[in-house]
Enzyme design. Structure first.
Site, PDB file in Angstrom:
ATOM      1  N   SER A 123      -8.533   1.014   4.756  1.00 40.29           N
ATOM      2  CA  SER A 123      -7.193   1.476   5.103  1.00 40.29           C
ATOM      3  C   SER A 123      -6.997   1.626   6.609  1.00 40.29           C
ATOM      4  O   SER A 123      -7.925   1.959   7.348  1.00 40.29           O
ATOM      5  CB  SER A 123      -6.905   2.816   4.430  1.00 40.29           C
ATOM      6  OG  SER A 123      -6.845   2.678   3.031  1.00 40.29           O
ATOM      7  N   CYS A 139      -6.463   3.876  -3.542  1.00 38.57           N
ATOM      8  CA  CYS A 139      -6.594   2.514  -3.019  1.00 38.57           C
ATOM      9  C   CYS A 139      -7.663   1.628  -3.660  1.00 38.57           C
ATOM     10  O   CYS A 139      -7.372   0.651  -4.328  1.00 38.57           O
ATOM     11  CB  CYS A 139      -6.835   2.579  -1.521  1.00 38.57           C
ATOM     12  SG  CYS A 139      -5.459   3.270  -0.594  1.00 38.57           S
ATOM     13  N   ASP A 165       0.842  -1.199   0.000  1.00 39.36           N
ATOM     14  CA  ASP A 165       0.000   0.000   0.000  1.00 39.36           C
ATOM     15  C   ASP A 165       0.878   1.250   0.000  1.00 39.36           C
ATOM     16  O   ASP A 165       1.698   1.452   0.902  1.00 39.36           O
ATOM     17  CB  ASP A 165      -0.893  -0.013   1.246  1.00 39.36           C
ATOM     18  CG  ASP A 165      -2.126   0.857   1.100  1.00 39.36           C
ATOM     19  OD1 ASP A 165      -2.125   1.732   0.218  1.00 39.36           O
ATOM     20  OD2 ASP A 165      -3.082   0.660   1.855  1.00 39.36           O
ATOM     21  N   ASP A 166       0.720   2.081  -1.032  1.00 33.87           N
ATOM     22  CA  ASP A 166       1.395   3.391  -1.109  1.00 33.87           C
ATOM     23  C   ASP A 166       2.915   3.299  -1.241  1.00 33.87           C
ATOM     24  O   ASP A 166       3.632   4.210  -0.831  1.00 33.87           O
ATOM     25  CB  ASP A 166       1.077   4.255   0.115  1.00 33.87           C
ATOM     26  CG  ASP A 166      -0.340   4.802   0.103  1.00 33.87           C
ATOM     27  OD1 ASP A 166      -1.124   4.420  -0.785  1.00 33.87           O
ATOM     28  OD2 ASP A 166      -0.666   5.623   0.982  1.00 33.87           O
ATOM     29  N   ARG A 211      -7.289  -1.480  -6.466  1.00 31.46           N
ATOM     30  CA  ARG A 211      -7.511  -2.870  -6.064  1.00 31.46           C
ATOM     31  C   ARG A 211      -8.614  -3.537  -6.882  1.00 31.46           C
ATOM     32  O   ARG A 211      -8.542  -4.724  -7.211  1.00 31.46           O
ATOM     33  CB  ARG A 211      -7.836  -2.919  -4.571  1.00 31.46           C
ATOM     34  CG  ARG A 211      -6.652  -2.574  -3.714  1.00 31.46           C
ATOM     35  CD  ARG A 211      -6.988  -2.129  -2.298  1.00 31.46           C
ATOM     36  NE  ARG A 211      -5.837  -1.443  -1.757  1.00 31.46           N
ATOM     37  CZ  ARG A 211      -4.806  -2.047  -1.153  1.00 31.46           C
ATOM     38  NH1 ARG A 211      -4.845  -3.359  -0.962  1.00 31.46           N
ATOM     39  NH2 ARG A 211      -3.780  -1.361  -0.723  1.00 31.46           N
ATOM     40  N   ASP A 261      -0.200  -0.638  -4.918  1.00 30.13           N
ATOM     41  CA  ASP A 261      -1.480  -0.140  -5.423  1.00 30.13           C
ATOM     42  C   ASP A 261      -1.392   1.260  -6.013  1.00 30.13           C
ATOM     43  O   ASP A 261      -2.197   1.654  -6.847  1.00 30.13           O
ATOM     44  CB  ASP A 261      -2.561  -0.189  -4.329  1.00 30.13           C
ATOM     45  CG  ASP A 261      -2.314   0.783  -3.173  1.00 30.13           C
ATOM     46  OD1 ASP A 261      -1.165   1.242  -3.005  1.00 30.13           O
ATOM     47  OD2 ASP A 261      -3.266   1.062  -2.423  1.00 30.13           O
ATOM     48  N   ASN A 262      -0.442   2.059  -5.557  1.00 30.48           N
ATOM     49  CA  ASN A 262      -0.237   3.408  -6.090  1.00 30.48           C
ATOM     50  C   ASN A 262       1.047   3.961  -5.495  1.00 30.48           C
ATOM     51  O   ASN A 262       1.687   3.320  -4.650  1.00 30.48           O
ATOM     52  CB  ASN A 262      -1.417   4.343  -5.792  1.00 30.48           C
ATOM     53  CG  ASN A 262      -1.878   4.337  -4.357  1.00 30.48           C
ATOM     54  OD1 ASN A 262      -2.972   3.871  -4.034  1.00 30.48           O
ATOM     55  ND2 ASN A 262      -1.049   4.854  -3.467  1.00 30.48           N
ATOM     56  N   HIS A 307     -10.633  -3.463   1.253  1.00 33.87           N
ATOM     57  CA  HIS A 307     -10.956  -2.132   0.741  1.00 33.87           C
ATOM     58  C   HIS A 307     -11.795  -2.120  -0.535  1.00 33.87           C
ATOM     59  O   HIS A 307     -11.672  -1.233  -1.371  1.00 33.87           O
ATOM     60  CB  HIS A 307      -9.671  -1.319   0.519  1.00 33.87           C
ATOM     61  CG  HIS A 307      -9.881   0.139   0.818  1.00 33.87           C
ATOM     62  ND1 HIS A 307      -8.865   1.065   0.806  1.00 33.87           N
ATOM     63  CD2 HIS A 307     -11.009   0.831   1.151  1.00 33.87           C
ATOM     64  CE1 HIS A 307      -9.335   2.263   1.114  1.00 33.87           C
ATOM     65  NE2 HIS A 307     -10.634   2.142   1.323  1.00 33.87           N
ATOM     66  N   LYS A 316       1.074   9.598  -5.186  1.00 34.98           N
ATOM     67  CA  LYS A 316      -0.308   9.152  -4.996  1.00 34.98           C
ATOM     68  C   LYS A 316      -1.290  10.301  -5.229  1.00 34.98           C
ATOM     69  O   LYS A 316      -1.048  11.442  -4.855  1.00 34.98           O
ATOM     70  CB  LYS A 316      -0.457   8.621  -3.570  1.00 34.98           C
ATOM     71  CG  LYS A 316      -1.879   8.276  -3.159  1.00 34.98           C
ATOM     72  CD  LYS A 316      -1.901   7.731  -1.741  1.00 34.98           C
ATOM     73  CE  LYS A 316      -3.323   7.400  -1.298  1.00 34.98           C
ATOM     74  NZ  LYS A 316      -3.350   6.701   0.003  1.00 34.98           N
ATOM     75  N   HIS A 371       1.368   2.297   4.026  1.00 32.46           N
ATOM     76  CA  HIS A 371       0.383   3.372   4.182  1.00 32.46           C
ATOM     77  C   HIS A 371       0.505   3.965   5.582  1.00 32.46           C
ATOM     78  O   HIS A 371       0.689   3.243   6.557  1.00 32.46           O
ATOM     79  CB  HIS A 371      -1.012   2.765   3.974  1.00 32.46           C
ATOM     80  CG  HIS A 371      -2.120   3.748   3.781  1.00 32.46           C
ATOM     81  ND1 HIS A 371      -2.534   4.625   4.754  1.00 32.46           N
ATOM     82  CD2 HIS A 371      -2.933   3.965   2.711  1.00 32.46           C
ATOM     83  CE1 HIS A 371      -3.547   5.340   4.301  1.00 32.46           C
ATOM     84  NE2 HIS A 371      -3.813   4.967   3.050  1.00 32.46           N
ATOM     85  N   LYS A 375      -5.382  -6.138   3.797  1.00 28.51           N
ATOM     86  CA  LYS A 375      -6.367  -5.070   3.583  1.00 28.51           C
ATOM     87  C   LYS A 375      -7.229  -5.377   2.357  1.00 28.51           C
ATOM     88  O   LYS A 375      -6.717  -5.577   1.260  1.00 28.51           O
ATOM     89  CB  LYS A 375      -5.623  -3.745   3.401  1.00 28.51           C
ATOM     90  CG  LYS A 375      -6.477  -2.598   2.881  1.00 28.51           C
ATOM     91  CD  LYS A 375      -5.617  -1.366   2.647  1.00 28.51           C
ATOM     92  CE  LYS A 375      -6.346  -0.340   1.794  1.00 28.51           C
ATOM     93  NZ  LYS A 375      -5.542   0.873   1.553  1.00 28.51           N
TER      94      LYS A 375
END
Length: 525
Positions: free
Chosen positions: A180, A102, A62-63, A106, A315-316, A157, A336, A263, A155
């Protein structure tokens, strides 16, 4: 491979011949033709001589920024397990996601569709009443159709109500958080505001940890996650992933490991606290790297290294406003929340011993939306009945000579349906739109964000092969490229609409929604 050659020869009635080298009296030209023919048999089966459907592991961070691990950035903290994965596999330097946020990202990974097509945008929160539609076919369902065991630890989401949970979308097992880790009343940013004003109300309910199985429903195993719990999440999800691998040592499996880290707010176990010498972010990345090592080791322990594909990506890009608690996308622009390269181009490594060429790099454009159709081909599964946007990237995966990107154009949607850019392998056409930026400012070092400012980009063409940082507009130099990408944009708007030009797409599909009567099934955390 020998069996495949025999099948190839037999199909052309070579089985009728008795081939004895000492008896061949063929002319050199015929010998050459025969040699080329046999070589062709190898090429036909060039997809790494896959003789049995592989296990599939997707580790989704994540991130994470493009430059946050050594194979892509040369960090000041070690990432030995990801280094080893790159040495034993293939790095993808132009691997992108559908959107730089996010839930949208996904949804695209799991369905093989642009997120816009299936109605998922932004980041769904605990007040959201939508989720992934039951009519969509997920990667887990594709794998289940071939008898795979499927699990997700981490996660989700994509909708937190029971009708949207992973076990309603092809997963046998889910253990993790519904959205998140910052959607939480103990977020440091909220605590700082409450310290200034004790009457400040939290925008978030308590964060739950959920355990769910396809056969037995769900239970909330922790209804109020605390900082001490967050410190253990990376380790806990890794241990459950390793256990799942061992439980399926004689059965094909799909493991999805979407870590809540890196994240913000950042948390790390005591084992890795202070270990990097580069602050909390470095510690957290080192624990993620450890997790990768544990998963790869578990695959080796069950003797499945040569029959398991492992994908590592994010994811980003980094949430830059959080300063030292965010990563870096250098040399890419922004992060992001933008569709500049720093927002949606991700550090990606894929490993499959004996199949994916070790220590190699792919610089061709490909994406998370390509994973579903590629895995479907690898395991012999049918593609979803509904239209998808992903392409089979096996030639890129296996390093085939002269393999090219399957995407003539990639559509860059963000912010509730704005078509912000369209790109090809080399060029990217950016449309006028507002975007957030730090504009060169440095963030803080205490885990709290600084405010973005809003800038606006003009119509711009970037030559990504020669200007990966998107600094120079070359639209006057390449008018024919602008024309081609404008045509691609028109197709995007026709199918998926465009908020910026007030177009309504003809191929939009609705997300899943909480319908009348579902209230009794709602989970209001």
């Amino acid at each position: 491979m020998k069996r495949q050659i025999v099948r190839c020869l037999a199909s052309r009635r070579y089985s009728q011949w008795t081939l004895r080298y000492s008896q061949w009296t063929l002319r050199p030209t015929v010998v050459l033709i025969a040699a080329l023919f046999v070589a062709h048999c190898f090429v036909v089966d060039s997809y790494a001589a896959v003789t049995s459907p592989p296990n599939v592991v997707v580790i989704f961070i994540d991130d994470m920024g493009y430059a946050d691990i050594n194979p892509f950035g040369g960090t000041k903290y070690p990432t030995p397990h990801l280094d080893a994965m790159a040495a034993n596999g293939r790095t993808f330097t132009d691997f992108v996601v559908s959107s730089a946020v996010c839930s949208a990202s996904r949804s695209a990974l799991l369905t093989g569709c642009y997120h816009r097509r299936i109605g998922i945008s932004g980041a769904l929160g605990p007040k959201s009443n939508i989720g992934i539609n039951a009519d969509e076919t997920t990667l887990a369902e594709v794998c289940r159709s071939k008898g795979y065991s499927t699990a997700i630890f981490g996660k989700w989401h994509l909708g937190h109500h029971p009708k949207f949970l992973p076990t309603q979308h092809g997963f046998d097992v889910f253990y993790g958080i519904p959205y998140s880790n910052d959607m939480w009343p103990l977020h440091p940013d909220y605590l700082a505001r409450r310290a200034k004003n004790p009457n400040t109300k939290s925008p978030w309910p308590d964060l739950p940890m959920i355990s769910s199985t396809r056969d037995h429903g769900y239970e909330i195993v922790n209804d109020n996650v605390q900082p001490s719990d967050q410190e253990q999440m990376t380790r806990q999800f890794t241990e459950k992933a390793v256990e799942f691998i061992h439980q399926n040592d004689d059965h094909p499996f799909f493991l999805y490991l979407p870590h809540p880290m890196v994240h913000v707010p950042l948390y790390v176990s005591e084992t890795f606290r202070g270990k990097s010498g580069q602050g909390l972010f470095g510690d957290v990345v080192m624990e993620v790297d450890w997790s990768v090592g544990q998963v790869v080791q578990a695959i080796e322990d069950i003797g499945a290294t040569e029959n398991t594909i492992v994908v590592f990506t994010s994811d980003n890009g980094p949430w830059l406003s959080y300063g030292t608690h965010a990563g870096h996308a250098t040399p890419l622009r922004e992060g992001k929340g933008t569709m500049f390269e720093g927002g949606y181009r991700e550090p990606t490594i894929m490993q499959w011993k004996g199949k994916i060429p070790a220590g190699t790099t792919c610089d061709k454009l490909c994406s998370t939306i390509d994973l579903l159709p590629t895995v479907a081909k690898l395991i012999g599964a049918e593609l979803p009945e509904k239209k998808i946007d992903g392409k089979d990237i096996r030639p890129l995966l296996f390093g085939e000579q002269d393999a090219v990107s399957p995407h003539d154009a990639f559509w860059c949607y963000y912010k509730g349906g704005e078509l912000q850019a369209v790109r090809s392998e080399r060029f990217k056409l950016m449309f006028p739109h507002a975007y957030r930026t730090l504009d060169g400012r440095e963030g803080r070092s205490d885990g709290l964000p600084i405010s973005y400012k809003m800038n606006k980009t003009a119509l711009s063409l970037f030559d990504l092969d020669n200007d990966i940082s998107e600094t120079t507009d070359v639209k006057e130099k390449y008018p024919e490229v602008v024309k081609e990408l404008m045509a691609a944009a028109e197709q995007a708007r026709k199918e998926l609409g465009d908020k910026l030009t007030k177009r309504t797409g003809s191929e939009l599909r609705a997300p899943g929604k909480m319908a009348e009567g579902d209230e009794s099934m709602a989970l209001n955390w």
